[in-house]
Design a protein around this motif. Structure first.
Motif, short mmCIF file in Angstrom:
data_model
loop_
_atom_site.label_atom_id
_atom_site.label_comp_id
_atom_site.label_asym_id
_atom_site.label_seq_id
_atom_site.Cartn_x
_atom_site.Cartn_y
_atom_site.Cartn_z
N LYS A 63 3.73 4.60 -3.32
CA LYS A 63 3.54 6.02 -3.06
C LYS A 63 5.07 6.79 -3.33
O LYS A 63 6.06 6.00 -2.77
CB LYS A 63 2.87 6.35 -1.89
N TYR B 107 6.41 9.49 -2.64
CA TYR B 107 7.04 10.00 -1.48
C TYR B 107 7.63 9.15 -0.57
O TYR B 107 8.95 8.97 -0.02
CB TYR B 107 6.05 10.89 -0.60
N ASP C 130 -6.64 5.32 -3.74
CA ASP C 130 -5.83 6.20 -2.93
C ASP C 130 -5.93 7.53 -3.28
O ASP C 130 -6.22 7.97 -4.39
CB ASP C 130 -4.28 5.62 -3.24
N HIS C 131 -5.42 8.44 -2.35
CA HIS C 131 -5.06 9.92 -2.63
C HIS C 131 -3.78 9.52 -3.53
O HIS C 131 -2.94 8.89 -3.44
CB HIS C 131 -4.80 10.55 -1.42
N PRO C 132 -3.79 10.24 -4.67
CA PRO C 132 -2.53 10.29 -5.65
C PRO C 132 -1.30 10.09 -4.88
O PRO C 132 -0.30 9.52 -5.31
CB PRO C 132 -2.67 11.50 -6.18
N ARG C 133 -1.26 10.79 -3.56
CA ARG C 133 0.11 10.85 -3.01
C ARG C 133 0.22 9.90 -1.94
O ARG C 133 1.28 9.72 -1.38
CB ARG C 133 0.72 12.22 -2.88
N TRP C 134 -0.71 9.52 -1.17
CA TRP C 134 -0.66 8.61 -0.22
C TRP C 134 -1.82 7.70 -0.19
O TRP C 134 -2.68 7.60 -0.75
CB TRP C 134 -0.56 9.38 1.26
N SER C 135 -1.67 6.53 0.71
CA SER C 135 -2.58 5.49 0.73
C SER C 135 -3.76 5.75 1.55
O SER C 135 -3.67 6.36 2.43
CB SER C 135 -1.77 4.11 1.17
N GLY D 214 0.63 -1.11 -0.06
CA GLY D 214 -0.18 0.06 0.09
C GLY D 214 0.93 1.19 0.02
O GLY D 214 0.44 2.32 -0.75
#
Ligand code: HEM
Lengths: 214, 313
Positions: A125, A127, B271-276, A121
């Motif tokens: 991402k 970041y 997801d939000h594009p930058r976080w799960s 998950g």
């Protein structure tokens, strides 16, 4: 480590009071955020989302110490005070220390070592990927930060440790992408990083040195 | 975590009105019967989300696996950018916020537009308690005992015309009183719901929590609460409600169109594009729990039948 084992006793004695104070200040300054964080953790002074608080307040010092570590060299170039040079290593190692705690909080406290979630998950991402890459660079640099390692690696050591700049760039991206939206603060750090990169160009360093010696 | 004695948070009058309300709902909307209960845990659909937090008695004696978040946390950890970007700073900055007089203007495509004072609203629509989970888009959540009334009751009274498709909500626009409005976003805060979402029984206008009037940091004197959507949809300090024909553009849709859509339904698979969004931290607990589709409020699923929830994020 290497700093403490000076080549000979006379060199250690030659360490001026100023340089000594600088070192003490560097260690104290680098440890202060951790001490304060521990104090607040133990006295219930964290936010209502303590894990998040701990994550941010270890990531931020890691990042700032990394930038300060990168600033040591230009500081020497600009001021001519060579006693500043060892700070690159000292502060870099502290950056690595905070980054390690930051990462462990994330993996252990936040996700309880649920690797399915972390790998499936989160690590997709950008970041997080960038954060991991930064961490791996810092790990490599910390592991090769001793004098012995430098001697063993020879010419490669210099090239390897230029990766500190890559770590600086990646850490900044990690920061910009981790926050919900970018404010003045993050842009300011990005500008500082850009200045540090420019200051590292041999051309620029040469000019500064020349203008200083004039 | 503080445990709350149910009698402390639910005045008897509220109990009674809730019972009346539930009977009313049962009569009104067959399929919405479950929703009419309106209490988080009562939907029986909280599997996995409880994080072993134990079982407490919800007001009214119904067991719910969701423990209430402490009053302290609810009133001191707030995302309310009109005051500050710092969640811990909002409460102190909002302390002197003046909420009287306050009117809510309801208009647009309605037959009977009207301006309401808060007292009028409270007199017309008795408050009832609704314990809802609140999932912030940032990945944390709370369980909040709101006081409020179904938005549907108000909309029924102003009679939306046949062209009305959406509801547009607007917060107070006053940089003098809301220091955060002096910069950054295209204020005022605007949110929207599709009409069928707005009249769903879970959707309430809230005027209180924990048996007390709302505090400014929680959106006093009146705010929206839509528990199956990310918290930012639940617009605070509402001054205007308009029925409209086109999908309203919310402040967040304008600020970050790829990151914040109109629907903003809680969904662990999107997801939000930058976080799960797969998990969340429940404030007051340690570690993470799984995030549930529609924040566990499965009764809203029919609203989105046949819709691609990834497309319509
Ligand atoms: C495996 C490696 C890493 C992971 C998984 C990780 C994860 C995270 C997470 C989850 C956040 C918080 C985002 C949020 O919810 O607001 C964060 C923020 C941050 N991290 Fe990392 N990180 C890693 C490595 C690093 C490294 C190496 C640095 C710096 C050298 C760093 C610096 C920061 C900074 C500055 C912030 C933002 C702090 C703030 O907003 O005040 N991280 N990181």
């Amino acid at each position: 480590m290497a700093e403490r084992t000076q080549p000979d006793a006379s060199a250690a004695r030659r360490l001026s009071t100023g340089a000594l104070l600088l070192r003490i200040a560097a260690h104290a300054g680098a440890l202060a955020p951790l001490a304060y964080l521990l104090w607040q953790t133990l006295t219930g002074g964290l936010s209502f989302d303590p894990i998040h608080d701990l994550t941010l307040r270890t990531g931020k010092p890691a990042f700032i110490l990394l930038l300060l570590s990168l600033a040591a060299r230009p500081a020497v170039v600009v001021t001519g005070v060579t006693a500043l040079r060892p700070l690159a290593r000292t502060l870099g190692l502290y950056a690595f220390g905070y980054a390690t705690i930051h990462m462990l909080i994330f993996v252990g406290l936040d996700f309880g070592f649920r690797w399915d979630l972390i790998v499936g998950g989160v690590l997709e991402k950008r970041y997080a990927v960038i954060g991991l890459a930064t961490f791996l660079i810092l790990l490599t640099l910390a592991a090769t930060s001793t004098r012995k390692a430098a001697r063993r690696l020879g010419a490669l050591w210099k090239r390897l440790h230029r990766l500190a700049y890559a770590a600086g760039v990646l850490a900044t991206l990690h920061y910009l992408w981790a926050v919900k939206f970018i404010t003045f603060e993050q842009w300011a750090y990005a500008v500082v990083l850009a200045l540090l990169l420019v200051a590292r160009l041999p051309e620029v360093e040469g000019r500064i040195r020349r203008s200083r010696s004039e | 975590m503080t445990k709350i004695d149910p009698s402390e948070i639910t005045p008897e009058s509220v109990y009674l009105s809730r019972r009346k309300f539930m009977v009313g709902v049962a009569a009104l909307a067959g399929s919405a019967l479950l929703a009419g209960c309106g209490i988080g845990g009562e939907t029986g659909e909280t599997g996995g989300s409880t994080g072993g937090s134990g079982t407490t008695a919800a007001p009214g004696g119904t067991p719910t696996p969701d423990e209430l978040t402490s009053f302290d946390a609810i009133t001191n950890y707030n995302n309310f950018y009109e005051f500050s970007l710092d969640k811990e700073e909002v409460a102190s900055l909002a302390a002197d916020f003046v909420i009287e007089p306050w009117t809510v203007e309801v208009g647009g495509m309605v037959e009977s537009p009207r301006k309401y004072s808060i007292d009028e609203l409270l007199a017309l629509y008795p408050e009832e308690e609704r314990v809802y989970r609140m999932r912030c888009v940032e990945g944390w959540s709370m369980v909040i005992p709101w006081l409020g009334f179904p938005l549907r009751l108000l909309l029924d009274d102003v009679k939306p015309t046949s062209e009305a498709r959406y509801v547009r909500f607007q917060s107070l626009d006053d940089p003098e009183r809301l220091p955060g409005q002096r910069h950054r976003f295209a204020w005022p805060y605007v949110e929207g719901l599709r009409l069928d979402e707005a009249i769903h029984d879970l959707t309430i206008l809230s005027t209180g929590l924990y048996g007390k009037r709302l505090l400014p940091q929680n959106g006093a004197p009146i705010r929206l609460v839509v528990p199956w959507k990310y918290g930012f949809k639940s617009i605070k300090s509402v001054v205007r409600i308009d029925l409209v024909s086109e999908m309203p553009e919310s402040l967040w849709m304008e600020a970050g169109p790829r990151e914040y859509g109109f629907y903003a339904n809680v969904n662990p698979e999107v997801d939000h594009p930058r976080w799960s969004q797969k998990t969340e931290r429940r404030i007051g607990d340690f570690g993470r729990i799984d995030t549930l589709l529609f924040n566990g409020y499965d009764e809203v699923a029919p609203l989105y039948a046949g819709m691609d929830l990834r497309e319509n994020y």
